[in-house]
Motif scaffolding. Sequence first.
Motif, PDB file in Angstrom:
ATOM      1  N   TRP A 165       0.350   0.175  11.061  1.00  0.00           N
ATOM      2  CA  TRP A 165      -0.199  -1.121  10.694  1.00  0.00           C
ATOM      3  C   TRP A 165       0.910  -2.082  10.264  1.00  0.00           C
ATOM      4  O   TRP A 165       0.864  -3.272  10.590  1.00  0.00           O
ATOM      5  CB  TRP A 165      -1.218  -0.939   9.574  1.00  0.00           C
ATOM      6  N   HIS A 169       0.812  -1.220   0.000  1.00  0.00           N
ATOM      7  CA  HIS A 169       0.000   0.000   0.000  1.00  0.00           C
ATOM      8  C   HIS A 169       0.846   1.272   0.000  1.00  0.00           C
ATOM      9  O   HIS A 169       0.312   2.373  -0.208  1.00  0.00           O
ATOM     10  CB  HIS A 169      -0.927   0.028   1.217  1.00  0.00           C
ATOM     11  N   ALA A 181      -4.984  14.541   5.144  1.00  0.00           N
ATOM     12  CA  ALA A 181      -5.622  13.218   5.210  1.00  0.00           C
ATOM     13  C   ALA A 181      -4.655  12.120   4.754  1.00  0.00           C
ATOM     14  O   ALA A 181      -4.569  11.051   5.371  1.00  0.00           O
ATOM     15  CB  ALA A 181      -6.885  13.195   4.362  1.00  0.00           C
ATOM     16  N   ILE A 182      -3.913  12.386   3.656  1.00  0.00           N
ATOM     17  CA  ILE A 182      -2.946  11.409   3.168  1.00  0.00           C
ATOM     18  C   ILE A 182      -1.820  11.210   4.176  1.00  0.00           C
ATOM     19  O   ILE A 182      -1.354  10.077   4.413  1.00  0.00           O
ATOM     20  CB  ILE A 182      -2.366  11.840   1.805  1.00  0.00           C
ATOM     21  N   LEU A 202      -0.084   5.002  -1.959  1.00  0.00           N
ATOM     22  CA  LEU A 202      -0.284   6.158  -1.065  1.00  0.00           C
ATOM     23  C   LEU A 202       0.666   7.293  -1.451  1.00  0.00           C
ATOM     24  O   LEU A 202       0.274   8.480  -1.451  1.00  0.00           O
ATOM     25  CB  LEU A 202      -0.041   5.730   0.386  1.00  0.00           C
ATOM     26  N   ILE A 217      -1.003   5.920   9.832  1.00  0.00           N
ATOM     27  CA  ILE A 217      -1.767   4.705  10.175  1.00  0.00           C
ATOM     28  C   ILE A 217      -1.194   3.493   9.456  1.00  0.00           C
ATOM     29  O   ILE A 217      -1.067   2.408  10.037  1.00  0.00           O
ATOM     30  CB  ILE A 217      -3.249   4.900   9.828  1.00  0.00           C
ATOM     31  N   LEU A 218      -0.835   3.675   8.166  1.00  0.00           N
ATOM     32  CA  LEU A 218      -0.250   2.559   7.416  1.00  0.00           C
ATOM     33  C   LEU A 218       1.070   2.127   8.032  1.00  0.00           C
ATOM     34  O   LEU A 218       1.346   0.920   8.156  1.00  0.00           O
ATOM     35  CB  LEU A 218      -0.047   2.969   5.955  1.00  0.00           C
ATOM     36  N   CYS A 264      -3.122   9.070   6.884  1.00  0.00           N
ATOM     37  CA  CYS A 264      -3.207   7.694   6.389  1.00  0.00           C
ATOM     38  C   CYS A 264      -1.827   7.035   6.337  1.00  0.00           C
ATOM     39  O   CYS A 264      -1.687   5.832   6.614  1.00  0.00           O
ATOM     40  CB  CYS A 264      -3.833   7.668   4.990  1.00  0.00           C
TER      41      CYS A 264
END
Length: 414
Positions: free
Chosen positions: A118, A79, A107-108, A83, A114-115, A111
């Motif tokens: 993760w 991902h 927002a990116i 991104l 968060i990625l 993200c």
Amino acid sequence: MKRISHWIFDFLVDHGLSDSWAGTINMLALLLLVFIVLFVVDFFLRKIIVGVFNRLSSSSKTHFDDLLVHNKVPRNIAHIIPLALAYKAIPAIFRDFPNAELFFVKAIEVCGIILFLWIVRSVLHTVKDFLKTLASLRDKPIDSYIQVFMIFAWAIGLFYAFSIVSGIELWKFLTALGTASAVIILIFKDTILGFVASIQVSINDMVRIGDWITFEKYGADGDVIEINLATVKVQNFDKTITTIPTYALISDSFKNWRGMDDSGGRRIKRALIIKQESIKFLTKENIEALKKIELIRNYLETRGKAINTFNSENGIDKSLLINGKNLTNVGVFRKYIDTYINRHSGINKEMTIMVRHLKPSPQGLPIEIYAFSSDKRWANYEYIMADIFDHLLAAIPYFELEGFELPSSTNFKK
């Protein structure tokens, strides 16, 4: 991307649309196009990267890469490129909408945080699963350490995300957050207690996965199957699961049976209760009758000679049995039990073997057997203990003793 965005915009303006409408339609069209491209890129990257990892894991001898695939590490890594492409495409998509551009940039970035978290989570789960395959670490509370690290990682990630969204520098945000530390401590009280407890449990080696523990306060009696930051899971012998707070292991008392497992035997500690009115001195006739019992024949002969010698040398009047030294039926029975236990094949002879009197009670005189079975498995242990007491309960009448039991309805009928 810039050429495409200009071409769509110019095409719409040339066909009579106003600049505002042309800009809006241009933005929506580019957004849809980028979304489709990113979806396709992400799909093929996942297929390629996961496929490469699968081939590597199937050809390698280590189990670690198999766990990476199982915990979706390659899938999450795939991902990153879509991104990054989305981040690069935002200025071209929202060139006429600066507020929307700022919103999507943030927002990116969120993200991306968060990625990253993760991916870290997937890697840590892989490390945890791999460490649990090692015999030396299989019984350690690895889950607790992984959870502690992830809590700190998520906390830092969330602080950084709030800093991006609010526009406040991270250090200033953390400084302002320090004033609310008391509230944070209150909210994460159980987590902090669990963290401290996990460290103490690990350092002091109080509990391991696989240990049999008994925790009466929580109704737990079984094997520890999981230790994490907040809870300890115990699978009871009836296959139910009891969940115990981790900090309860250091604040409350519980019993860990690991010492028994590591030792050479499992303890037998059970008593026979003898009616006190059946206890008596033995006459010569009684002793001669008991000599037919092979286990105590030598004892009766040796001890009888010693008693007779003492009584004759001291001129003891034996017209009354109470005078001088004497054998009692309960004493001979106790010697019989001791000899029987020492010769029993299921008893560990290298550990404590003891037959003793306990304090007399209204029910009678308890004669307790304290020994250790050589087989620690539950079913075999129960069989050994039952075999011993089957024999001893049947042997009581041979010594003219009586075991105590509460009267039943048939006793009253008689």
